[in-house]
Write a protein that holds these residues in place. Structure first.
Motif, PDB file in Angstrom:
ATOM      1  N   ARG A  20       0.980   0.016  -8.591  1.00  0.00           N
ATOM      2  CA  ARG A  20       1.379  -0.588  -7.326  1.00  0.00           C
ATOM      3  C   ARG A  20       1.552   0.568  -6.363  1.00  0.00           C
ATOM      4  NH1 ARG A  20       6.008  -1.797  -4.375  1.00  0.00           N
ATOM      5  NH2 ARG A  20       5.959  -3.811  -3.361  1.00  0.00           N
ATOM      6  N   ASN A  50      -0.609  -4.390  -4.964  1.00  0.00           N
ATOM      7  CA  ASN A  50       0.236  -4.619  -6.123  1.00  0.00           C
ATOM      8  C   ASN A  50      -0.648  -5.090  -7.276  1.00  0.00           C
ATOM      9  OD1 ASN A  50       2.057  -5.557  -8.043  1.00  0.00           O
ATOM     10  ND2 ASN A  50       3.471  -6.355  -6.510  1.00  0.00           N
ATOM     11  N   SER A  60       1.515 -11.982   1.885  1.00  0.00           N
ATOM     12  CA  SER A  60       0.833 -11.593   0.654  1.00  0.00           C
ATOM     13  C   SER A  60      -0.492 -12.335   0.526  1.00  0.00           C
ATOM     14  CB  SER A  60       1.685 -11.917  -0.574  1.00  0.00           C
ATOM     15  OG  SER A  60       2.814 -11.094  -0.624  1.00  0.00           O
TER      16      SER A  60
END
Length: 197
Positions: free
Chosen positions: A97, A118, A138
């Motif tokens: 990440r 990530n 996200s």
């Protein structure tokens, strides 16, 4: 937690002609951060294109930030052109990440925005702060961390955040607010390639 990158560029698009890259709106983040084969924490190696240097980042605490003059230009152009593109060729381990790009400051513990890949969650996260409020967007199932070379383009245009891998649009999402209008270069640092825990 190994990141390998070949080409990293940040650019904003001229409003007159799509696809045209002007030297005043295109920034090679390796050059303006003074990342080269002598940079501590970056190991040069052969990437997918033999004519372009590739780097493996192993000591992220030594990677230098973008120089201050170019950072001022970048933030000004982001506001004028209503966004930016970040292009990179990267190879990411699935268990890692890390931050692809972040604008830190003006204080020591403040961030204005960051783009984080990530691997374990298979997301590309854009986090930005406006007036102390944290916003997270996200993009899911992005497939970046499979230890294969990827041509990646992250686009922030108007109020849209999107990811292209190769020529394919992977995902796109609307922003709550165009955060680039609030970016400050003074007493700030733009950094690339930091690991996160």
């Amino acid at each position: 937690m190994v990141w390998r990158l070949v080409l990293l560029a940040l650019w904003v698009w001229p409003s007159t002609q799509a696809g045209h890259q002007d030297k005043d709106t295109t920034f090679d983040l390796f050059s303006i951060s003074n990342i080269n084969r002598k940079t501590i924490g970056a190991k040069q190696f052969r990437g997918p294109d033999p004519g372009v240097p590739a780097y493996r980042f192993v000591r992220f605490d030594y990677i230098p930030p973008v120089n201050a003059d170019d950072l001022s230009k970048i933030t000004k152009i982001m506001r004028q052109k209503e966004g930016f593109f970040l292009t990179a060729q990267l190879k990411q381990d699935g268990k890692s990440r890390g931050t692809l790009l972040a604008l830190e400051g003006p204080g020591l513990s403040q961030r204005q925005f960051e783009i984080v890949s990530n691997g374990p969650a298979d997301t590309l996260d854009l986090t930005y702060w406006i007036d102390g409020t944290r916003h997270v967007v996200s993009l899911e199932d992005v497939g970046l961390a499979d230890s294969q070379w990827k041509n990646v383009t992250v686009q922030v245009a108007g109020e849209t955040y999107s990811l292209h891998v190769g020529c394919d649009l992977i995902d796109s999402f609307a922003l709550d607010e165009p955060f680039y209008e609030h970016l400050q270069a003074e007493k700030s640092r733009m950094v690339c390639f930091r690991t996160s825990t």
